[in-house]
Design a protein around this motif. Structure first.
Motif, mmCIF file in Angstrom:
data_model
loop_
_atom_site.group_PDB
_atom_site.id
_atom_site.type_symbol
_atom_site.label_atom_id
_atom_site.label_comp_id
_atom_site.label_asym_id
_atom_site.label_seq_id
_atom_site.Cartn_x
_atom_site.Cartn_y
_atom_site.Cartn_z
ATOM 1 N N ASN A 40 0.855 -1.178 0.000
ATOM 2 C CA ASN A 40 0.000 0.000 0.000
ATOM 3 C C ASN A 40 0.898 1.237 0.000
ATOM 4 O O ASN A 40 1.687 1.446 0.923
ATOM 5 N N TYR A 41 0.790 2.034 -1.064
ATOM 6 C CA TYR A 41 1.615 3.230 -1.210
ATOM 7 C C TYR A 41 0.796 4.488 -0.974
ATOM 8 O O TYR A 41 -0.395 4.530 -1.249
ATOM 9 N N ALA A 42 1.455 5.514 -0.486
ATOM 10 C CA ALA A 42 0.881 6.856 -0.435
ATOM 11 C C ALA A 42 1.830 7.794 -1.167
ATOM 12 O O ALA A 42 3.050 7.585 -1.180
ATOM 13 N N ALA A 43 1.246 8.803 -1.805
ATOM 14 C CA ALA A 43 2.036 9.820 -2.501
ATOM 15 C C ALA A 43 1.938 11.128 -1.727
ATOM 16 O O ALA A 43 0.872 11.466 -1.189
ATOM 17 N N GLU B 94 -0.334 14.592 2.033
ATOM 18 C CA GLU B 94 -0.667 13.364 1.311
ATOM 19 C C GLU B 94 -1.599 13.672 0.147
ATOM 20 O O GLU B 94 -2.612 14.367 0.301
ATOM 21 N N MET B 95 -1.258 13.129 -1.027
ATOM 22 C CA MET B 95 -2.059 13.326 -2.220
ATOM 23 C C MET B 95 -3.098 12.222 -2.396
ATOM 24 O O MET B 95 -4.093 12.391 -3.095
ATOM 25 N N GLY B 96 -2.856 11.075 -1.771
ATOM 26 C CA GLY B 96 -3.740 9.928 -1.908
ATOM 27 C C GLY B 96 -2.937 8.654 -1.752
ATOM 28 O O GLY B 96 -1.718 8.685 -1.556
ATOM 29 N N VAL C 2 1.614 5.311 -12.529
ATOM 30 C CA VAL C 2 0.878 6.086 -11.542
ATOM 31 C C VAL C 2 1.067 7.555 -11.931
ATOM 32 O O VAL C 2 2.200 8.024 -12.067
ATOM 33 N N GLN C 3 -0.041 8.244 -12.142
ATOM 34 C CA GLN C 3 0.011 9.658 -12.506
ATOM 35 C C GLN C 3 -0.488 10.482 -11.325
ATOM 36 O O GLN C 3 -1.513 10.175 -10.723
ATOM 37 N N LEU C 4 0.246 11.539 -11.013
ATOM 38 C CA LEU C 4 -0.039 12.356 -9.840
ATOM 39 C C LEU C 4 -0.130 13.811 -10.259
ATOM 40 O O LEU C 4 0.633 14.255 -11.123
ATOM 41 N N SER C 5 -1.039 14.548 -9.655
ATOM 42 C CA SER C 5 -1.174 15.936 -10.078
ATOM 43 C C SER C 5 -1.557 16.862 -8.932
ATOM 44 O O SER C 5 -2.253 16.476 -7.992
ATOM 45 N N LEU C 6 -1.062 18.086 -9.046
ATOM 46 C CA LEU C 6 -1.441 19.227 -8.212
ATOM 47 C C LEU C 6 -2.056 20.239 -9.164
ATOM 48 O O LEU C 6 -1.442 20.584 -10.180
ATOM 49 N N ILE D 22 7.587 15.011 -5.535
ATOM 50 C CA ILE D 22 6.487 14.149 -5.100
ATOM 51 C C ILE D 22 7.094 12.819 -4.679
ATOM 52 O O ILE D 22 7.805 12.178 -5.456
ATOM 53 N N GLU D 23 6.818 12.419 -3.448
ATOM 54 C CA GLU D 23 7.395 11.184 -2.899
ATOM 55 C C GLU D 23 6.342 10.090 -2.823
ATOM 56 O O GLU D 23 5.199 10.336 -2.425
ATOM 57 N N LEU D 24 6.745 8.885 -3.202
ATOM 58 C CA LEU D 24 5.903 7.697 -3.036
ATOM 59 C C LEU D 24 6.603 6.758 -2.072
ATOM 60 O O LEU D 24 7.761 6.391 -2.282
#
Length: 263
Positions: A157-160, A219-221, A233-237, A254-256
């Motif tokens: 289980n990862y968090a970004a 935390e982004m999710g 995995v795509q991450l956005s602000l 951005i850290e995972l």
């Protein structure tokens, strides 16, 4: 009769390697006989990722390959190494040996990031990267990152986390407003956009926290990586309300990293 007198060293090392790094250290402390086996390369190589050699070979710290496996493990736990020409970092979670990555600001897609009137690139002693992105002034804020699922630890289980700073008095557009944080895993678009204030003083639920390295994070999710299948995995602000401008946001990256299921 002690088990260490019955079992050969190879069996003892196999048994210990099937536990965890923490258990290996405990066994070395409680039993003098176990100590010699618990600290061997045969044990600690099992705790390292299977591709650790290729990761180290392509990093700025390839000299770590000459160290003992236990030393390599703990170095990677406490000292992130730079990979991908210094635009990403890699380290291990101490308790489990699972992989942690950070996409540095240079590895992110920042709208107008190369336009000096909107963003500038600076350095700080507390940054692990040679540069971070400093927001001078924009109306449309959009930052995206992407990482290959296959390089992450499976069954994890990862968090970004967005890693950032606000420039105190020179910050505009973040004090009383929220930004949108979003994760898209394997091309499956989630409808959930996390709306969070980046200002700790306005953060009633304390989404934002201070990191040990001097930066802040939010935390982004989170997502579960089952088998490390193909995909990204795509991450956005994102904050695109153009009725006001934004200024004073510093972005480290951005850290995972693995997230404890009970946290």
């Amino acid at each position: 009769m002690e088990i260490t007198r019955i079992l050969p060293d190879e069996c003892q090392s196999l048994i210990i390697s099937l536990t965890s790094p923490a258990d290996a250290c405990r066994s070395a402390i409680v039993s003098h006989a176990f100590r010699a086996v618990a600290y061997t390369d045969a044990v600690w190589e099992k705790f390292l990722p299977s591709d650790y050699r290729s990761i180290l070979s392509g990093s700025s710290s390839s000299s770590l390959l000459s160290l003992g496996k236990k030393d390599v493990y703990f170095h990677l736990c406490f000292h992130p190494i730079l990979i991908q020409n210094g635009t990403m970092s890699f380290q291990l979670k101490k308790e489990s040996g699972k992989k942690c990555y950070m996409l540095g600001a240079r590895a992110l897609s920042i709208i107008w990031g190369d336009t000096p009137s909107y963003w500038t690139w600076k350095s700080l002693p507390e940054s692990r990267f040679s540069e971070f992105a400093e927001l001078k002034l924009v109306w449309w804020l959009e930052v995206k990152g992407m990482i290959d699922i296959r390089i992450l630890s499976s069954n994890t289980n990862y968090a970004a986390y967005l890693v950032f700073k606000l420039r105190n008095r020179r910050t505009i557009g973040f004090r009383h407003r929220a930004v949108g944080l979003h994760i898209n895993v394997g091309g499956i678009t989630s409808r959930e956009v996390r709306r969070v204030s980046l200002d700790p003083s306005q953060n009633e639920i304390q989404h934002v926290r201070q990191r040990e390295d001097g930066w802040m994070e939010v935390e982004m999710g989170e997502f579960f990586n089952e088998c490390g299948d193909d995909g990204t995995v795509q991450l956005s602000l994102r904050e695109v309300d153009t009725s006001y401008f934004k200024q004073g946001l510093n972005i480290e990256g951005i850290e995972l990293r693995p997230k404890d299921t009970d946290s």
